[in-house]
Design a protein around this motif. Structure first.
Motif, PDB file in Angstrom:
ATOM      1  N   ASP A   1     -18.610 -21.970 -41.652  1.00 60.23           N
ATOM      2  CA  ASP A   1     -18.000 -20.864 -42.012  1.00 60.23           C
ATOM      3  C   ASP A   1     -16.899 -20.928 -42.969  1.00 60.23           C
ATOM      4  O   ASP A   1     -16.712 -19.933 -43.759  1.00 60.23           O
ATOM      5  CB  ASP A   1     -17.417 -20.337 -40.623  1.00 60.23           C
ATOM      6  CG  ASP A   1     -18.174 -20.221 -39.600  1.00 60.23           C
ATOM      7  OD1 ASP A   1     -19.728 -19.919 -39.735  1.00 60.23           O
ATOM      8  OD2 ASP A   1     -17.973 -19.884 -38.122  1.00 60.23           O
TER       9      ASP A   1
ATOM     10  N   GLU B   1     -18.522 -20.930 -46.165  1.00 57.71           N
ATOM     11  CA  GLU B   1     -18.959 -19.401 -46.696  1.00 57.71           C
ATOM     12  C   GLU B   1     -17.759 -18.553 -47.009  1.00 57.71           C
ATOM     13  O   GLU B   1     -17.812 -17.812 -48.053  1.00 57.71           O
ATOM     14  CB  GLU B   1     -19.468 -18.912 -45.548  1.00 57.71           C
ATOM     15  CG  GLU B   1     -20.954 -19.423 -45.410  1.00 57.71           C
ATOM     16  CD  GLU B   1     -21.684 -18.467 -44.434  1.00 57.71           C
ATOM     17  OE1 GLU B   1     -22.748 -17.755 -44.953  1.00 57.71           O
ATOM     18  OE2 GLU B   1     -21.599 -18.730 -43.039  1.00 57.71           O
TER      19      GLU B   1
ATOM     20  N   LEU C   1     -16.849 -19.489 -50.423  1.00 54.73           N
ATOM     21  CA  LEU C   1     -18.009 -18.929 -51.189  1.00 54.73           C
ATOM     22  C   LEU C   1     -17.694 -17.432 -51.640  1.00 54.73           C
ATOM     23  O   LEU C   1     -17.791 -17.047 -52.877  1.00 54.73           O
ATOM     24  CB  LEU C   1     -19.381 -19.130 -51.074  1.00 54.73           C
ATOM     25  CG  LEU C   1     -19.943 -20.674 -51.092  1.00 54.73           C
ATOM     26  CD1 LEU C   1     -21.429 -20.573 -50.253  1.00 54.73           C
ATOM     27  CD2 LEU C   1     -20.231 -21.110 -52.504  1.00 54.73           C
ATOM     28  N   ASP C   2     -17.278 -16.663 -50.678  1.00 52.18           N
ATOM     29  CA  ASP C   2     -17.239 -15.326 -50.813  1.00 52.18           C
ATOM     30  C   ASP C   2     -16.027 -15.058 -51.622  1.00 52.18           C
ATOM     31  O   ASP C   2     -15.970 -14.195 -52.472  1.00 52.18           O
ATOM     32  CB  ASP C   2     -17.003 -14.794 -49.288  1.00 52.18           C
ATOM     33  CG  ASP C   2     -18.242 -14.601 -48.581  1.00 52.18           C
ATOM     34  OD1 ASP C   2     -19.248 -14.913 -49.033  1.00 52.18           O
ATOM     35  OD2 ASP C   2     -18.223 -14.740 -47.191  1.00 52.18           O
TER      36      ASP C   2
ATOM     37  N   TRP D   1     -19.385 -15.931 -54.903  1.00 58.19           N
ATOM     38  CA  TRP D   1     -20.693 -16.551 -55.128  1.00 58.19           C
ATOM     39  C   TRP D   1     -21.362 -16.344 -53.781  1.00 58.19           C
ATOM     40  O   TRP D   1     -21.231 -16.610 -52.638  1.00 58.19           O
ATOM     41  CB  TRP D   1     -20.656 -17.993 -55.361  1.00 58.19           C
ATOM     42  CG  TRP D   1     -19.826 -18.480 -56.630  1.00 58.19           C
ATOM     43  CD1 TRP D   1     -19.717 -17.815 -57.780  1.00 58.19           C
ATOM     44  CD2 TRP D   1     -19.230 -19.521 -56.948  1.00 58.19           C
ATOM     45  NE1 TRP D   1     -19.055 -18.359 -58.629  1.00 58.19           N
ATOM     46  CE2 TRP D   1     -18.761 -19.480 -58.150  1.00 58.19           C
ATOM     47  CE3 TRP D   1     -19.126 -20.717 -56.113  1.00 58.19           C
ATOM     48  CZ2 TRP D   1     -18.238 -20.717 -58.858  1.00 58.19           C
ATOM     49  CZ3 TRP D   1     -18.548 -22.001 -56.723  1.00 58.19           C
ATOM     50  CH2 TRP D   1     -18.124 -22.056 -58.052  1.00 58.19           C
ATOM     51  N   ASP D   2     -22.722 -15.688 -53.953  1.00 55.91           N
ATOM     52  CA  ASP D   2     -23.621 -15.539 -52.738  1.00 55.91           C
ATOM     53  C   ASP D   2     -24.096 -16.813 -52.605  1.00 55.91           C
ATOM     54  O   ASP D   2     -24.377 -16.916 -51.420  1.00 55.91           O
ATOM     55  CB  ASP D   2     -24.537 -14.317 -53.281  1.00 55.91           C
ATOM     56  CG  ASP D   2     -23.925 -12.923 -53.339  1.00 55.91           C
ATOM     57  OD1 ASP D   2     -23.236 -12.614 -52.750  1.00 55.91           O
ATOM     58  OD2 ASP D   2     -24.469 -12.246 -53.974  1.00 55.91           O
ATOM     59  N   GLN D   3     -24.632 -17.415 -53.689  1.00 55.45           N
ATOM     60  CA  GLN D   3     -25.419 -18.685 -53.339  1.00 55.45           C
ATOM     61  C   GLN D   3     -24.800 -19.625 -54.450  1.00 55.45           C
ATOM     62  O   GLN D   3     -24.037 -19.370 -55.493  1.00 55.45           O
ATOM     63  CB  GLN D   3     -26.771 -18.596 -53.691  1.00 55.45           C
ATOM     64  CG  GLN D   3     -27.395 -17.811 -52.597  1.00 55.45           C
ATOM     65  CD  GLN D   3     -28.967 -17.729 -52.816  1.00 55.45           C
ATOM     66  OE1 GLN D   3     -29.392 -17.852 -53.850  1.00 55.45           O
ATOM     67  NE2 GLN D   3     -29.680 -17.860 -51.770  1.00 55.45           N
TER      68      GLN D   3
ATOM     69  N   LEU E   1     -25.684 -24.801 -45.127  1.00 53.41           N
ATOM     70  CA  LEU E   1     -25.324 -23.644 -45.799  1.00 53.41           C
ATOM     71  C   LEU E   1     -26.849 -23.092 -46.453  1.00 53.41           C
ATOM     72  O   LEU E   1     -26.981 -21.971 -46.507  1.00 53.41           O
ATOM     73  CB  LEU E   1     -24.510 -23.990 -47.146  1.00 53.41           C
ATOM     74  CG  LEU E   1     -22.961 -24.026 -46.696  1.00 53.41           C
ATOM     75  CD1 LEU E   1     -22.160 -24.547 -47.849  1.00 53.41           C
ATOM     76  CD2 LEU E   1     -22.450 -22.746 -45.996  1.00 53.41           C
TER      77      LEU E   1
ATOM     78  N   ARG F   1     -28.344 -20.959 -43.822  1.00 58.05           N
ATOM     79  CA  ARG F   1     -27.729 -19.676 -43.758  1.00 58.05           C
ATOM     80  C   ARG F   1     -28.019 -18.950 -44.953  1.00 58.05           C
ATOM     81  O   ARG F   1     -27.429 -17.738 -45.204  1.00 58.05           O
ATOM     82  CB  ARG F   1     -26.271 -19.799 -43.775  1.00 58.05           C
ATOM     83  CG  ARG F   1     -25.611 -20.608 -42.338  1.00 58.05           C
ATOM     84  CD  ARG F   1     -24.302 -20.526 -42.201  1.00 58.05           C
ATOM     85  NE  ARG F   1     -23.491 -21.154 -40.970  1.00 58.05           N
ATOM     86  CZ  ARG F   1     -22.334 -21.141 -40.625  1.00 58.05           C
ATOM     87  NH1 ARG F   1     -21.755 -20.467 -41.363  1.00 58.05           N
ATOM     88  NH2 ARG F   1     -22.129 -21.703 -39.726  1.00 58.05           N
TER      89      ARG F   1
ATOM     90  N   ARG G   1     -27.207 -19.614 -48.141  1.00 65.76           N
ATOM     91  CA  ARG G   1     -26.134 -19.774 -49.083  1.00 65.76           C
ATOM     92  C   ARG G   1     -26.299 -20.551 -50.122  1.00 65.76           C
ATOM     93  O   ARG G   1     -25.759 -20.768 -51.213  1.00 65.76           O
ATOM     94  CB  ARG G   1     -24.780 -19.965 -48.562  1.00 65.76           C
ATOM     95  CG  ARG G   1     -24.151 -18.853 -47.509  1.00 65.76           C
ATOM     96  CD  ARG G   1     -24.328 -17.230 -47.819  1.00 65.76           C
ATOM     97  NE  ARG G   1     -23.209 -17.293 -48.914  1.00 65.76           N
ATOM     98  CZ  ARG G   1     -22.064 -16.808 -48.874  1.00 65.76           C
ATOM     99  NH1 ARG G   1     -21.555 -16.572 -47.723  1.00 65.76           N
ATOM    100  NH2 ARG G   1     -21.396 -16.600 -50.177  1.00 65.76           N
ATOM    101  N   ALA G   2     -27.414 -21.401 -50.149  1.00 62.50           N
ATOM    102  CA  ALA G   2     -27.478 -22.547 -51.317  1.00 62.50           C
ATOM    103  C   ALA G   2     -28.736 -22.298 -51.999  1.00 62.50           C
ATOM    104  O   ALA G   2     -29.758 -21.945 -51.158  1.00 62.50           O
ATOM    105  CB  ALA G   2     -27.990 -23.758 -50.452  1.00 62.50           C
ATOM    106  N   ARG G   3     -28.710 -22.372 -53.455  1.00 63.64           N
ATOM    107  CA  ARG G   3     -29.981 -21.953 -54.204  1.00 63.64           C
ATOM    108  C   ARG G   3     -30.513 -23.419 -54.156  1.00 63.64           C
ATOM    109  O   ARG G   3     -31.660 -23.403 -54.466  1.00 63.64           O
ATOM    110  CB  ARG G   3     -29.311 -21.844 -55.522  1.00 63.64           C
ATOM    111  CG  ARG G   3     -28.747 -20.659 -55.898  1.00 63.64           C
ATOM    112  CD  ARG G   3     -28.515 -20.246 -57.035  1.00 63.64           C
ATOM    113  NE  ARG G   3     -29.481 -20.199 -58.051  1.00 63.64           N
ATOM    114  CZ  ARG G   3     -30.105 -19.298 -58.667  1.00 63.64           C
ATOM    115  NH1 ARG G   3     -29.608 -17.849 -58.420  1.00 63.64           N
ATOM    116  NH2 ARG G   3     -31.024 -19.293 -59.346  1.00 63.64           N
TER     117      ARG G   3
END
Length: 81
Positions: free
Chosen positions: A14, A17, A20-21, A25-27, A43, A46, A48-50
């Motif tokens: 969390d 995340e 990242l927010d 960055w979304d991912q 991640l 969820r 959130r990882a490319r």
């Protein structure tokens, strides 16, 4: 980590995340070793990882039982000070 956070992998993910927010960055491409590898995989789960490079990822205490979860909780407690 917020002081009221329940220690564990979910709380750590969390926090990542939120970072990242905050960065907008979304991912992201994520790499980690041991606990970092487990968090990279979380991640990815969820969305959130490319991409992920997980070197010797730690076992997931949510699946390993109560003793493993208590160990992670203890690590959080000693690292808050």
């Amino acid at each position: 980590m917020p002081a009221a956070a329940v220690p564990g992998i979910d709380a750590l993910a969390d926090g990542l995340e939120r970072a990242l927010d905050t960065s907008g960055w979304d991912q992201a491409h994520i790499a980690g070793s041991s606990l970092g590898g487990l968090l990279a995989l979380e991640l990815a789960r969820r969305g959130r990882a490319r991409s992920v490079v997980a070197l010797a990822p730690a076992g997931d205490p949510r699946r390993a039982g109560r003793l493993a979860a208590k160990h992670i909780e203890w690590l959080f407690i000693i690292n808050r000070t």
